[in-house]
Design a protein around this motif. Structure first.
Motif, mmCIF file in Angstrom:
data_model
loop_
_atom_site.group_PDB
_atom_site.id
_atom_site.type_symbol
_atom_site.label_atom_id
_atom_site.label_comp_id
_atom_site.label_asym_id
_atom_site.label_seq_id
_atom_site.Cartn_x
_atom_site.Cartn_y
_atom_site.Cartn_z
ATOM 1 N N UNK A 35 33.234 43.879 38.277
ATOM 2 C CA UNK A 35 33.051 45.094 39.100
ATOM 3 C C UNK A 35 34.207 45.212 40.085
ATOM 4 N N UNK A 37 37.179 43.968 39.749
ATOM 5 C CA UNK A 37 38.371 44.335 38.985
ATOM 6 C C UNK A 37 38.370 45.829 38.701
ATOM 7 N N UNK A 38 37.187 46.353 38.388
ATOM 8 C CA UNK A 38 37.041 47.783 38.106
ATOM 9 C C UNK A 38 37.451 48.606 39.337
ATOM 10 N N UNK A 39 36.916 48.223 40.490
ATOM 11 C CA UNK A 39 37.229 48.994 41.699
ATOM 12 C C UNK A 39 38.693 48.858 42.110
ATOM 13 N N UNK A 41 41.061 48.603 40.049
ATOM 14 C CA UNK A 41 41.759 49.494 39.130
ATOM 15 C C UNK A 41 41.617 50.957 39.574
ATOM 16 N N UNK A 42 40.406 51.315 40.059
ATOM 17 C CA UNK A 42 40.176 52.673 40.578
ATOM 18 C C UNK A 42 41.114 52.940 41.752
ATOM 19 N N UNK A 45 44.623 53.447 40.689
ATOM 20 C CA UNK A 45 44.821 54.787 40.137
ATOM 21 C C UNK A 45 44.886 55.832 41.250
ATOM 22 N N UNK A 46 44.018 55.659 42.262
ATOM 23 C CA UNK A 46 43.954 56.664 43.327
ATOM 24 C C UNK A 46 45.252 56.669 44.144
ATOM 25 N N UNK A 49 47.847 58.244 42.119
ATOM 26 C CA UNK A 49 47.697 59.707 42.135
ATOM 27 C C UNK A 49 48.248 60.273 43.433
ATOM 28 N N UNK A 81 30.697 54.599 51.787
ATOM 29 C CA UNK A 81 31.391 54.222 50.555
ATOM 30 C C UNK A 81 31.237 52.715 50.290
ATOM 31 N N UNK B 18 37.706 62.139 40.837
ATOM 32 C CA UNK B 18 38.868 61.286 40.557
ATOM 33 C C UNK B 18 38.453 59.825 40.389
ATOM 34 N N UNK B 22 38.310 57.375 37.114
ATOM 35 C CA UNK B 22 39.106 56.145 37.072
ATOM 36 C C UNK B 22 38.218 54.954 36.729
ATOM 37 N N UNK B 26 38.484 52.721 33.259
ATOM 38 C CA UNK B 26 38.620 51.259 33.247
ATOM 39 C C UNK B 26 37.669 50.630 32.225
#
Lengths: 119, 409
Positions: A35, A37-39, A41-42, A45-46, A49, A81, B18, B22, B26
């Protein structure tokens, strides 16, 4: 935060989750790592961007970030968040509690497969 | 291959923010990584380590897939592989549930608007009871399964399935998730160019991914998609309307539909059979035979049987049974489909297995992320157990109902 005034989707799949590791707790730990690692990666990306959008508009984003001061709304948004994030991080703890509440067992799972193969 | 495939938007598809997008992207990348990079390591681990340990412990070589499994579950490499497969599946659904749930009131409202905008029928009978083989476990770990309704007129699990299965298949089934139906349509065009079915039934259609290509290929035909899940057919009906296609949907069990005898010229299913049960699967064959007109075709696109595979391949495939809530996945592959077809009334000589090549190359160059190289990367793979979809094409089981025999004098 979750809106309690309307129905929400089911979060956990019915069916006993198998353990993959003999070491107690390792399945939870590995899922949390993924999880995270997923965040990560998010976030990557953000940021990517943001930098691309800014660059396209000729904006010095780095200096703006250093100068930013968070107001009350921003503080609240960030805390909400983070709480949402933690809820996702502990999804297996939620599944565990749900299995306990539903009394789902390995034996039930096995007998379902055996039963469905012939019935 | 860099998998850049992107799902095509349509009016019913949930819109990800967004960060939701993302997060979802993943999980798709993670699945691809497991299949391209972790999966191949299982073979040397088994050969060099696990089979030898099994021999030391038992004094014999591992025989079938059950022996292999018994050895592999003790090995840390396999534990990581299987655990990561499961975690990827859970992260995938979680990433979509959060996104769909956020916009659920708008999605439900849009489904009702679209349903009201079409002439196509939607039949959801009162008091329908879905069979136990889809409700006992949430198949492929999708929270809520196909049938859960959290409020009246709910489409939530339909939206969840539409987006989730795109990520599960990593876009291999095309921007509209319809490669299986499209592949069977291509097969029909190629092998039976004169075949013009008047009525077509898609059994176990979920959200109608594979159903719509039949309406595109046969625009004059009356097309029906049926499924035991109310929310998924409701979503399917709205999705088809949003995509401008008049296709009828109904909540119905493929074991026992309410259609008259001899009604359809073509009865198809796509990845349905392995989600039924030992008792239901023969009944699905019998029902297909009953509703088919003389000379009509039954085509099931599903998993190839185990008997043509080596035990290690069987072991890899059977992981779905144990770790992905697919209770019938393994047992289905041991069913004799020729015997089932014959028992249902089909002539054994008129039944066969064949391959319907994947349609993914059709999308290359014309859709977001479907680059020539990425599409070729999918289409030109050898069959590898544990990867999504065989590169060569889908296994189809085809049987034809006999023409009406001349009445005896």
């Amino acid at each position: 935060m979750t809106d309690d005034t309307r129905p929400h989707m089911i979060r956990d799949a019915r069916g006993k989750r198998p353990d993959f590791y003999p070491t107690e707790g390792l399945d939870h730990a590995m899922s949390m790592i993924m999880v995270l690692a997923n965040e990560l990666s998010v976030l990557h990306d953000r940021l990517d961007s943001a930098e691309r959008v800014a660059k396209a508009q000729g904006m010095d984003l780095a200096a703006g970030i250093e100068a930013l001061v968070l107001d009350q709304d921003a503080l609240e948004a960030r805390e909400a968040w983070r709480q949402d994030f933690l809820a996702r991080l502990f999804y297996l703890a939620r599944k565990d509690a749900s299995e306990a509440a539903q009394a789902e067992t390995d034996d039930d799972f096995r007998s379902t497969i055996e039963d469905i193969a012939v019935n | 291959m860099l998998n850049t495939f992107q799902q095509a938007p349509h009016p019913m598809l949930p819109k990800a923010s967004h960060d939701e997008a993302a997060r979802q992207e993943f999980t798709k990348s993670f699945k691809g990584f497991i299949q391209s990079t972790l999966l191949p390591g299982l073979t040397p681990v088994y050969t060099a380590r696990v089979s030898k340990a099994f021999e030391r412990e038992t004094g014999r070589t591992p025989q079938g897939r059950r022996d292999i499994r018994q050895g592999m579950v003790k090995d840390l490499y396999f534990q990581h592989y299987a655990a990561m497969n499961r975690v990827a599946q859970e992260l995938l659904w979680e990433s979509v549930v959060v996104s769909v749930d956020r916009q659920l009131p708008e999605l439900n409202a849009r489904a009702q608007e679209l349903a009201a905008s079409t002439q196509a029928k939607l039949d959801i009978p009162e008091g329908f009871s879905p069979p136990r083989y889809v409700t006992a476990l949430d198949i492929h770990c999708m929270p809520g399964g196909y049938c859960s309704e959290i409020e009246p007129q709910d489409i939530s699990v339909g939206a969840l399935y539409d987006r989730g299965v795109y990520l599960y298949s990593m876009g291999y089934t095309g921007p509209d998730n319809d490669d299986m139906g499209r592949s069977v349509c291509n097969y029909l065009k190629r092998h039976m160019p004169d075949f013009k079915p008047r009525r077509i039934l898609d059994m176990g259609c979920t959200v109608g991914h594979s159903t719509l290509p039949y309406k595109e290929l046969f625009p004059d035909a009356e097309v029906w998609g049926i499924d035991v899940g109310g929310p998924v057919v409701r979503y399917a009906h709205a999705r088809a309307a949003g995509m401008g296609l008049e296709v009828n949907f109904a909540q119905m069990n493929a074991e026992e539909t309410s259609f008259p005898d001899d009604h359809f010229d073509l009865v198809v299913s796509h990845i349905l059979l392995h989600e039924t049960s030992g008792k239901a699967m023969p009944r699905v064959f019998a029902e297909a035979h009953r509703v088919l007109a003389p000379g009509g075709l039954m085509i099931h696109a599903d998993l190839p049987p185990f008997d043509l595979m080596d035990p290690f391949t069987q072991f890899i495939l059977d992981n779905e049974t144990w770790y992905n809530n697919e209770p019938f996945w393994g047992a289905m592959r041991e069913m004799d489909q020729f015997a089932l077809a014959e028992k249902a009334g089909f002539d054994r000589a008129a039944a066969r297995f064949d391959t319907a090549p994947m349609a993914v190359m059709e999308f290359a160059g014309g859709h977001d992320g479907y680059s020539q190289s990425a599409a070729e990367g999918v289409a030109e793979r050898e069959f590898t157990a544990g990867e999504f979809a065989p590169g060569g094409g889908w296994e189809v089981f085809i049987a034809r109902k006999a023409e009406e025999k001349a009445l005896a004098a």
